[in-house]
Scaffold this active site. Structure first.
Site, PDB file in Angstrom:
ATOM      1  N   GLU A 123      42.810  40.021  33.401  1.00  0.00           N
ATOM      2  CA  GLU A 123      41.509  40.863  33.168  1.00  0.00           C
ATOM      3  C   GLU A 123      41.515  41.561  31.870  1.00  0.00           C
ATOM      4  OE1 GLU A 123      41.418  43.662  36.377  1.00  0.00           O
ATOM      5  OE2 GLU A 123      41.657  42.125  37.891  1.00  0.00           O
ATOM      6  N   GLU A 169      42.162  34.566  43.909  1.00  0.00           N
ATOM      7  CA  GLU A 169      42.302  35.821  44.548  1.00  0.00           C
ATOM      8  C   GLU A 169      40.960  35.738  45.670  1.00  0.00           C
ATOM      9  OE1 GLU A 169      42.588  39.271  42.501  1.00  0.00           O
ATOM     10  OE2 GLU A 169      44.128  38.489  40.765  1.00  0.00           O
TER      11      GLU A 169
END
Length: 408
Positions: free
Chosen positions: A222, A327
């Site tokens: 991220e 995810e």
């Protein structure tokens, strides 16, 4: 090679401050003082309380977003929060289906606290169901190096040993992330040289410990904000964009055989964030920095799975990297209803089909497989039922959607 000049242009992707925001410009969010309307043909899509973005009106109902929070310790969620989920009718095993479709695996995240639940592990341990596992928390920086130079691997080892005993691939998660950092890192007042050494030591020690056991590492997690700008954390503030190269090179030196990934959310549709990451991939590849894959986190909302997911997977794969759904979960507002569960089935099917249709998409990982241990209810108030199994380990219609997506 110095990459900062090339990367600096990416950091300039800032919100537009004018009468109306153009397509992909910011249009709202806590603290936002710029325009809140969009140019003709675009609408302001709310992604979270902190960020809204102008997107083409044609995509307004198909775009989803989630800002992933630190994963809380798993807790058991009772069935009182949702209506009975219904049941799957498929008898197929999901990893078997994935491999038959030419994928390396269908996998799941898990966490250490869940492994004492024998009913849970009875399903988790079936390698025809799951061919890969990801430790949700136990390989992160706060878990592995809570004090500088003092490493602990007991939690990660438990899951690594589970993968080995079950003949499953192991995904390392993660080396460098702005969140779940020990305070000595996040609050450190380091020089560039000091932080470079800290990143190198952490990545090298972590990856070396699991050398030969890990198929792929989420080396950098991220790195971008939703508007396409770089996250301003201790790494970026001290080293600029070069921290990405530092981490990737340290990981490659520690385990030349592991696939090295950048893992990100909200890149599953075209927009400023995806563009910034794509440009980063191009810059890294041009500079021969080791990068093997891009992880698409894929935390979605029922009825809002991006229609352009397959196109995005293809776009990144065209840069010479593999891609993976890392995810996956698809949450809904509780209580669940037959209509929501039916839509969730369709949504799961569409995500799987997108990966199945792209040769470079190596596999799909759900962010735990049961609602009992999902992170969603603790993070998004009033939402849940995001996983393919319910809290009682009963397969939901979403399970059938996954099977259908793999062609069953």
């Amino acid at each position: 090679m110095k990459l900062s000049a090339s990367f600096a242009a990416l950091a300039l992707l800032l919100p537009f401050v004018q009468a109306q925001s153009p397509v992909w410009g910011q249009c709202g969010g806590i603290g936002w003082t710029g325009p809140t309307t969009c140019t003709a043909g675009n609408v302001c899509q709310e992604y979270s309380a902190y960020y809204s973005q102008c997107i083409p009106a044609s995509q307004a109902t198909s775009v989803t977003s989630v800002s992933t929070a630190p994963n809380p310790p798993p807790t058991s969620h009772t069935s009182t929060s949702s209506a009975p989920s219904g049941a799957s009718t498929s008898t197929a095993k999901l990893n078997t289906l994935a491999k038959a479709k030419g994928k390396l695996y269908f996998g799941t995240a898990t966490d250490n606290g869940e492994l004492s639940d024998t009913a849970y592990t009875a399903i988790l341990d079936d390698n025809t169901m799951f061919g890969q596992i990801t430790p949700a928390n136990s390989m992160k920086w706060d878990a592995t190096e809570p004090q500088q130079g003092q490493f602990t691997f007991s939690g990660g080892d438990q899951i690594a040993n589970l993968a080995k005993s079950n003949g499953m691939l192991l995904r390392g998660h993660n080396c460098v992330w702005y969140n779940q950092l020990p305070s000595w890192v996040s609050n450190g007042k380091f020089t560039a040289a000091q932080l470079t050494s800290i990143i190198q030591n952490h990545c090298s020690t972590l990856v070396t410990h699991y050398k030969g056991q890990v198929y792929a590492w989420d080396v950098v997690n991220e790195p971008f904000n939703d508007d396409g700008s770089w996250r301003t954390d201790v790494f970026y503030n001290t080293l600029g964009t070069s921290y990405v190269q530092i981490a990737l090179e340290a990981a490659r030196a520690a385990d030349p055989d592991a696939k090295l990934y950048i893992n990100e959310y909200n890149i599953e549709y075209a927009g400023a964030k995806a563009t910034s990451l794509l440009n980063l991939v191009k810059t890294l590849k041009a500079a021969s920095v080791p990068l093997d894959g891009i992880g698409f986190q894929s935390h979605f909302i029922v009825g809002q799975v991006p229609t352009g997911l397959q196109s995005q997977l293809t776009t990144f794969a065209a840069q010479g990297v593999e891609v993976a759904i890392t995810e996956l979960d698809i949450r809904m507002t509780l209580p669940s209803t037959p209509a929501l569960l039916a839509q969730q089935k369709t949504d799961y099917s569409n995500v799987i089909k997108a990966c199945a249709s792209v040769e470079a998409c190596v596999g799909v990982t759900v962010w735990d497989w049961t609602d009992k241990y999902s992170w969603v209810p603790n993070t998004f108030s009033g939402q849940g039922a995001a996983c393919p199994w319910d809290q009682n380990f009963v397969r939901k219609p979403a399970y059938d959607g996954i099977a259908i997506g793999f062609g069953n």
